[in-house]
Design a protein around this motif. Structure first.
Motif, PDB file in Angstrom:
ATOM      1  N   GLU A 177       0.840  -1.198   0.000  1.00 64.31           N
ATOM      2  CA  GLU A 177       0.000   0.000   0.000  1.00 64.31           C
ATOM      3  C   GLU A 177       0.876   1.250   0.000  1.00 64.31           C
ATOM      4  O   GLU A 177       2.105   1.187   0.086  1.00 64.31           O
ATOM      5  N   ALA A 178       0.240   2.411  -0.081  1.00 60.40           N
ATOM      6  CA  ALA A 178       0.946   3.672  -0.295  1.00 60.40           C
ATOM      7  C   ALA A 178       1.932   3.994   0.822  1.00 60.40           C
ATOM      8  O   ALA A 178       2.986   4.587   0.568  1.00 60.40           O
ATOM      9  N   VAL A 179       1.616   3.631   2.067  1.00 60.68           N
ATOM     10  CA  VAL A 179       2.499   3.993   3.175  1.00 60.68           C
ATOM     11  C   VAL A 179       3.858   3.312   3.026  1.00 60.68           C
ATOM     12  O   VAL A 179       4.914   3.959   3.122  1.00 60.68           O
ATOM     13  N   ARG A 180       3.849   2.001   2.799  1.00 59.11           N
ATOM     14  CA  ARG A 180       5.127   1.304   2.641  1.00 59.11           C
ATOM     15  C   ARG A 180       5.836   1.750   1.365  1.00 59.11           C
ATOM     16  O   ARG A 180       7.064   1.866   1.337  1.00 59.11           O
ATOM     17  N   ALA A 181       5.081   2.004   0.299  1.00 62.27           N
ATOM     18  CA  ALA A 181       5.696   2.468  -0.945  1.00 62.27           C
ATOM     19  C   ALA A 181       6.394   3.807  -0.734  1.00 62.27           C
ATOM     20  O   ALA A 181       7.548   3.998  -1.167  1.00 62.27           O
ATOM     21  N   ARG A 182       5.735   4.743  -0.062  1.00 66.17           N
ATOM     22  CA  ARG A 182       6.347   6.055   0.187  1.00 66.17           C
ATOM     23  C   ARG A 182       7.591   5.928   1.053  1.00 66.17           C
ATOM     24  O   ARG A 182       8.580   6.645   0.840  1.00 66.17           O
ATOM     25  N   THR A 183       7.543   5.034   2.015  1.00 58.08           N
ATOM     26  CA  THR A 183       8.708   4.849   2.891  1.00 58.08           C
ATOM     27  C   THR A 183       9.920   4.380   2.096  1.00 58.08           C
ATOM     28  O   THR A 183      11.032   4.884   2.274  1.00 58.08           O
ATOM     29  N   VAL A 184       9.716   3.409   1.203  1.00 59.19           N
ATOM     30  CA  VAL A 184      10.827   2.907   0.385  1.00 59.19           C
ATOM     31  C   VAL A 184      11.333   3.984  -0.566  1.00 59.19           C
ATOM     32  O   VAL A 184      12.547   4.202  -0.692  1.00 59.19           O
ATOM     33  N   VAL A 185      10.425   4.678  -1.237  1.00 54.79           N
ATOM     34  CA  VAL A 185      10.824   5.700  -2.212  1.00 54.79           C
ATOM     35  C   VAL A 185      11.603   6.812  -1.520  1.00 54.79           C
ATOM     36  O   VAL A 185      12.634   7.280  -2.029  1.00 54.79           O
ATOM     37  N   ASN A 186      11.131   7.255  -0.360  1.00 51.67           N
ATOM     38  CA  ASN A 186      11.840   8.307   0.355  1.00 51.67           C
ATOM     39  C   ASN A 186      13.206   7.831   0.825  1.00 51.67           C
ATOM     40  O   ASN A 186      14.208   8.554   0.719  1.00 51.67           O
ATOM     41  N   ALA A 187      13.286   6.604   1.333  1.00 49.54           N
ATOM     42  CA  ALA A 187      14.576   6.075   1.770  1.00 49.54           C
ATOM     43  C   ALA A 187      15.545   5.948   0.601  1.00 49.54           C
ATOM     44  O   ALA A 187      16.763   6.140   0.765  1.00 49.54           O
ATOM     45  N   ALA A 188      15.017   5.629  -0.593  1.00 49.79           N
ATOM     46  CA  ALA A 188      15.878   5.520  -1.773  1.00 49.79           C
ATOM     47  C   ALA A 188      16.561   6.844  -2.090  1.00 49.79           C
ATOM     48  O   ALA A 188      17.690   6.865  -2.600  1.00 49.79           O
ATOM     49  N   ARG A 189      15.893   7.952  -1.776  1.00 52.34           N
ATOM     50  CA  ARG A 189      16.501   9.268  -2.005  1.00 52.34           C
ATOM     51  C   ARG A 189      17.699   9.497  -1.087  1.00 52.34           C
ATOM     52  O   ARG A 189      18.565  10.325  -1.370  1.00 52.34           O
ATOM     53  N   HIS A 190      17.736   8.795   0.036  1.00 55.08           N
ATOM     54  CA  HIS A 190      18.809   8.963   1.019  1.00 55.08           C
ATOM     55  C   HIS A 190      19.729   7.750   1.067  1.00 55.08           C
ATOM     56  O   HIS A 190      20.496   7.601   2.029  1.00 55.08           O
ATOM     57  N   ALA A 191      19.676   6.907   0.039  1.00 53.34           N
ATOM     58  CA  ALA A 191      20.428   5.654   0.069  1.00 53.34           C
ATOM     59  C   ALA A 191      21.927   5.890   0.234  1.00 53.34           C
ATOM     60  O   ALA A 191      22.584   5.167   0.998  1.00 53.34           O
ATOM     61  N   ALA A 192      22.473   6.877  -0.442  1.00 55.56           N
ATOM     62  CA  ALA A 192      23.915   7.123  -0.343  1.00 55.56           C
ATOM     63  C   ALA A 192      24.310   7.499   1.082  1.00 55.56           C
ATOM     64  O   ALA A 192      25.347   7.053   1.596  1.00 55.56           O
TER      65      ALA A 192
END
Length: 297
Positions: A177-192
């Motif tokens: 669902e959207a909550v877990r999707a947003r969490t992954v997408v946002n974390a991907a922005r900070h992966a480095a």
């Protein structure tokens, strides 16, 4: 590429590598009939496939892809060479028995934070099968085929930019669902930043500063990425009851679990792994939670 490594103490490959498996059909992890364990990884040098097996000479590791050299260089750490069990003294008979029976258990480290974070987020607040299903679907859809002679169907974890680009309809198809999707997408922005955070404590602070990531998710990540033997999964649906039952014969909550494990500070995750392996579980109080299919919502 190939590397042979002889551990200086007992090593149970299955118990040590099992935490990296997310479900029985994980596209990034396999255990084949010949006794070998296979793992794919998006290394700092590129995608790679690792095969690990025991021989009379010790551990034999073989790797393929542009990340092969990195996978073999970090192989001992993956298998717990850096796991320091000094200071771990069993205070309970059940822990003592489990530690003796599973003396080959090691807390290994992958050095890959974001790769450990995504499946942990997908497994948040759902039954395990839901998280595993989403993980499997997304890796088959967006991961690239594993290099080398990997078992059929294995895939390599996508790069952060790929996770940022997944459209909402594919998250829905995966069952996230959207909550877990947003969490992954946002974390991907900070992966480095996550990969460069440093030790487990610093990584914990950075992880928990991100929306949607709490104590449980951070612990699940650091157990794998840093080999943190004290990163206890507080908030786990089953763990506190398991620990309470194994140590006292009574169920307990997270606060009770923390009190019971206080003598094991520095090794609380290690003790929880040993208790899981010992099979000391409380009796079921009802039917198992139903696996939802978010794709039908």
């Amino acid at each position: 590429m190939e590397r042979r490594w002889r551990p200086d103490r007992p090593l149970d490959l299955r118990a040590t590598l099992r935490p990296l498996r997310h479900g029985p059909t994980d596209p990034a992890w396999r255990h084949t009939a010949d006794g070998a364990f296979w793992r794919t990884c998006a290394t700092p040098d590129g995608p790679g496939t690792l095969r690990v097996a025991m021989s009379v000479e010790g551990v034999v590791g073989a790797a393929w892809g542009s990340g092969a050299g990195w996978l073999l260089e970090t192989l001992p750490a993956l298998l717990g060479e850096d796991d320091d069990a000094s200071g771990f003294t069993p205070e309970h008979e059940v822990v003592r028995r489990a530690a003796k029976r599973h003396e080959g258990l090691r807390i290994g480290r992958t050095f890959r934070v974001f790769e450990s974070l995504v499946p942990a987020v997908l497994e948040q607040k759902v039954v395990s099968e839901e998280g595993w299903r989403a993980w499997r679907w997304l890796l088959h859809r967006y991961g690239e085929p594993a290099p080398g002679p990997a078992p059929e169907g294995m895939r390599v974890f996508p790069e952060p930019e790929v996770w940022r680009s997944i459209p909402s309809w594919d998250w829905h198809r995966a069952g996230a669902e959207a909550v877990r999707a947003r969490t992954v997408v946002n974390a991907a922005r900070h992966a480095a930043k996550l990969e460069a955070a440093g030790d487990s404590a610093a990584t914990d602070l950075l992880l928990r500063a991100l929306p949607g990531i709490g104590a449980w998710t951070s612990a699940e990540v650091r157990q794998r990425s840093h080999g943190d033997a004290d990163a206890l999964s507080v908030g786990d649906y089953h763990l506190s009851s398991l620990v309470g039952w194994a140590l006292t014969g009574q169920r307990t909550d997270d606060a009770g679990m923390l009190r019971l494990l206080a003598p094991y500070l520095g090794h609380r995750h290690r003790v929880s792994r040993l208790l899981r392996l010992a099979g000391e579980r409380p009796p079921a109080r009802g039917p198992r939670a139903r696996v939802r299919d978010y794709r039908s919502f």
